[in-house]
Design a protein around this motif. Structure first.
Motif, short mmCIF file in Angstrom:
data_model
loop_
_atom_site.label_atom_id
_atom_site.label_comp_id
_atom_site.label_asym_id
_atom_site.label_seq_id
_atom_site.Cartn_x
_atom_site.Cartn_y
_atom_site.Cartn_z
N ARG A 145 14.34 7.34 -0.87
CA ARG A 145 14.14 6.33 0.18
C ARG A 145 13.44 6.89 1.42
O ARG A 145 12.71 6.16 2.10
N GLU A 146 13.66 8.16 1.72
CA GLU A 146 12.97 8.74 2.88
C GLU A 146 11.47 8.80 2.64
O GLU A 146 10.67 8.48 3.53
N THR A 147 11.07 9.19 1.45
CA THR A 147 9.65 9.22 1.10
C THR A 147 9.05 7.82 1.18
O THR A 147 7.97 7.62 1.75
N LEU A 148 9.75 6.84 0.62
CA LEU A 148 9.24 5.47 0.62
C LEU A 148 9.18 4.90 2.03
O LEU A 148 8.20 4.24 2.40
N LEU A 149 10.20 5.16 2.81
CA LEU A 149 10.25 4.63 4.17
C LEU A 149 9.13 5.21 5.03
O LEU A 149 8.46 4.47 5.78
N ARG A 150 8.90 6.50 4.92
CA ARG A 150 7.80 7.11 5.68
C ARG A 150 6.46 6.50 5.27
O ARG A 150 5.62 6.21 6.12
N ALA A 151 6.27 6.31 3.97
CA ALA A 151 5.00 5.77 3.49
C ALA A 151 4.77 4.35 3.99
O ALA A 151 3.66 3.99 4.41
N VAL A 152 5.80 3.54 3.98
CA VAL A 152 5.67 2.15 4.43
C VAL A 152 5.36 2.10 5.93
O VAL A 152 4.47 1.37 6.37
N LEU A 153 6.09 2.88 6.72
CA LEU A 153 5.88 2.84 8.17
C LEU A 153 4.53 3.44 8.56
O LEU A 153 3.88 2.97 9.50
N ARG A 154 4.07 4.45 7.86
CA ARG A 154 2.75 5.00 8.16
C ARG A 154 1.65 4.01 7.81
O ARG A 154 0.68 3.84 8.56
N ALA A 155 1.79 3.32 6.67
CA ALA A 155 0.80 2.31 6.30
C ALA A 155 0.83 1.14 7.28
O ALA A 155 -0.23 0.60 7.64
N LEU A 156 2.01 0.76 7.75
CA LEU A 156 2.12 -0.32 8.72
C LEU A 156 1.46 0.06 10.04
O LEU A 156 0.75 -0.74 10.66
N GLU A 157 1.64 1.31 10.46
CA GLU A 157 0.99 1.78 11.68
C GLU A 157 -0.53 1.72 11.53
O GLU A 157 -1.24 1.28 12.46
N THR A 179 0.83 -1.20 0.00
CA THR A 179 0.00 0.00 0.00
C THR A 179 0.86 1.26 0.00
O THR A 179 0.67 2.17 -0.81
N GLY A 180 1.82 1.32 0.92
CA GLY A 180 2.67 2.49 1.03
C GLY A 180 3.51 2.72 -0.22
O GLY A 180 3.68 3.86 -0.67
N LEU A 181 4.03 1.65 -0.80
CA LEU A 181 4.89 1.80 -1.98
C LEU A 181 4.08 2.17 -3.22
O LEU A 181 4.55 2.94 -4.06
N ALA A 182 2.89 1.61 -3.34
CA ALA A 182 2.05 1.97 -4.49
C ALA A 182 1.72 3.46 -4.46
O ALA A 182 1.72 4.13 -5.50
N GLN A 183 1.48 3.98 -3.26
CA GLN A 183 1.12 5.39 -3.13
C GLN A 183 2.33 6.30 -3.33
O GLN A 183 2.23 7.35 -3.98
N SER A 184 3.48 5.91 -2.80
CA SER A 184 4.64 6.81 -2.81
C SER A 184 5.53 6.64 -4.03
O SER A 184 6.18 7.59 -4.48
N ALA A 185 5.58 5.43 -4.59
CA ALA A 185 6.45 5.18 -5.74
C ALA A 185 5.67 5.10 -7.05
O ALA A 185 6.27 5.13 -8.12
#
Length: 289
Positions: A193-205, A119-125
């Motif tokens: 990578r900062e954009t992707l990392l934030r998106a993944v961790l926010r989606a995981l939360e 989810t996070g990667l589809a949105q951010s990448a």
């Protein structure tokens, strides 16, 4: 371009800048949020091993995040190695302690992480991600599915350490295997990578919060349906390589309430698979996809 004989340092590849830990902390650590600490190290053997060792000693807080610019002994399922050039990907582990959720439902955590990462990667990448049961992240490159990420979860202390390894900027010549891929090769709109990392961790939360609010019920939280919707393994013929040197070929027809892959075999039986290596097949016994 850095001369071949120049000493390696964190700025030696300008296409792969180091992560800004202060910016990541500002964007992710909130008093009312899941993530309680975030550290970035230049290199380590395995972020999962590091957090598991800390958890075994007691006192590791839920929401601890450890990110490495490079992993020298990263691990996947079945103790497979996971290596990549420095700063070419996202290599992180988080520590979760889902107290109150029945332990038999903790097996959904790696699948939950897969849904969150996709989810996070589809949105951010801007890349269409697919999930291969139980723990792979797939992208499509030139019409072929390629593994670009993996997830590894292991019990540690009072909780679970979950690791995510993701190929972000790997070039074709750097891929570790023919079936591997990267977000860059899949045409990602962003490889920051900062954009992707934030998106993944926010989606995981978000997904972890929904799952815990439902007491770990994958159906009630929407997790079971979301995983099935994004799972590339379903509705195709697969071979399950099972413990004990046993294999099973059948059509993947469902993800059941325990997160198991249900195979419909040639004799009409349906068999749930809880652990094993899954090979996507073309036709009945065709080539890998």
């Amino acid at each position: 371009m850095t001369p071949p004989d120049a000493p390696h340092n964190r700025w030696s590849d300008l296409d792969r800048p180091p992560l800004n830990v202060a910016a990541l902390r500002r964007g992710l650590l909130r008093p009312d949020g899941l993530w309680t600490s975030l550290d970035v190290v230049d290199a380590t053997g395995s972020t999962n091993s590091d957090l598991a060792a800390r958890a075994a000693g007691g006192g590791l807080a839920e929401g601890t995040v450890l990110v490495a610019e490079e992993q020298t002994a990263g691990r996947g399922r079945l103790d497979r190695s996971w290596t990549a050039p420095p700063r070419s990907g996202i290599f992180l582990s988080v520590y979760l302690t889902p107290g109150g959720v029945p332990a038999e439902r903790w097996g959904w955590l790696p699948l939950l992480t897969g849904v969150a990462a996709a989810t996070g990667l589809a949105q951010s990448a801007g890349v269409d991600m697919a999930l291969k049961w139980p723990n792979d992240l797939l992208v499509t490159i030139g019409g072929t599915e390629r593994k670009t990420g993996g997830i590894l979860a292991e019990r540690a202390g009072e909780g679970v350490v979950i690791g995510i390894g993701l190929n972000v900027s790997l070039r074709a010549a750097e891929l570790p295997a023919p079936h591997a891929g990267s977000l860059a090769l899949a045409g990602a709109a962003s490889t920051d990578r900062e954009t992707l990392l934030r998106a993944v961790l926010r989606a995981l939360e978000q997904w972890y919060g929904r799952w815990r609010e439902a007491n770990g019920d994958a159906a009630a939280s929407g997790l079971q349906a979301a995983y099935a919707a994004g799972c590339a393994t379903l509705d195709r013929t697969v071979r399950a390589e099972l413990p004990g040197d046993r294999s099973l070929v059948g059509e993947a027809v469902a993800i059941d309430g325990d997160g198991r892959l249900v195979l419909s075999t040639g004799d009409g039986l349906q068999e749930p698979v809880s652990a094993g290596d899954i090979v996507h097949l073309r036709g009945e016994e065709g080539g890998l996809t």
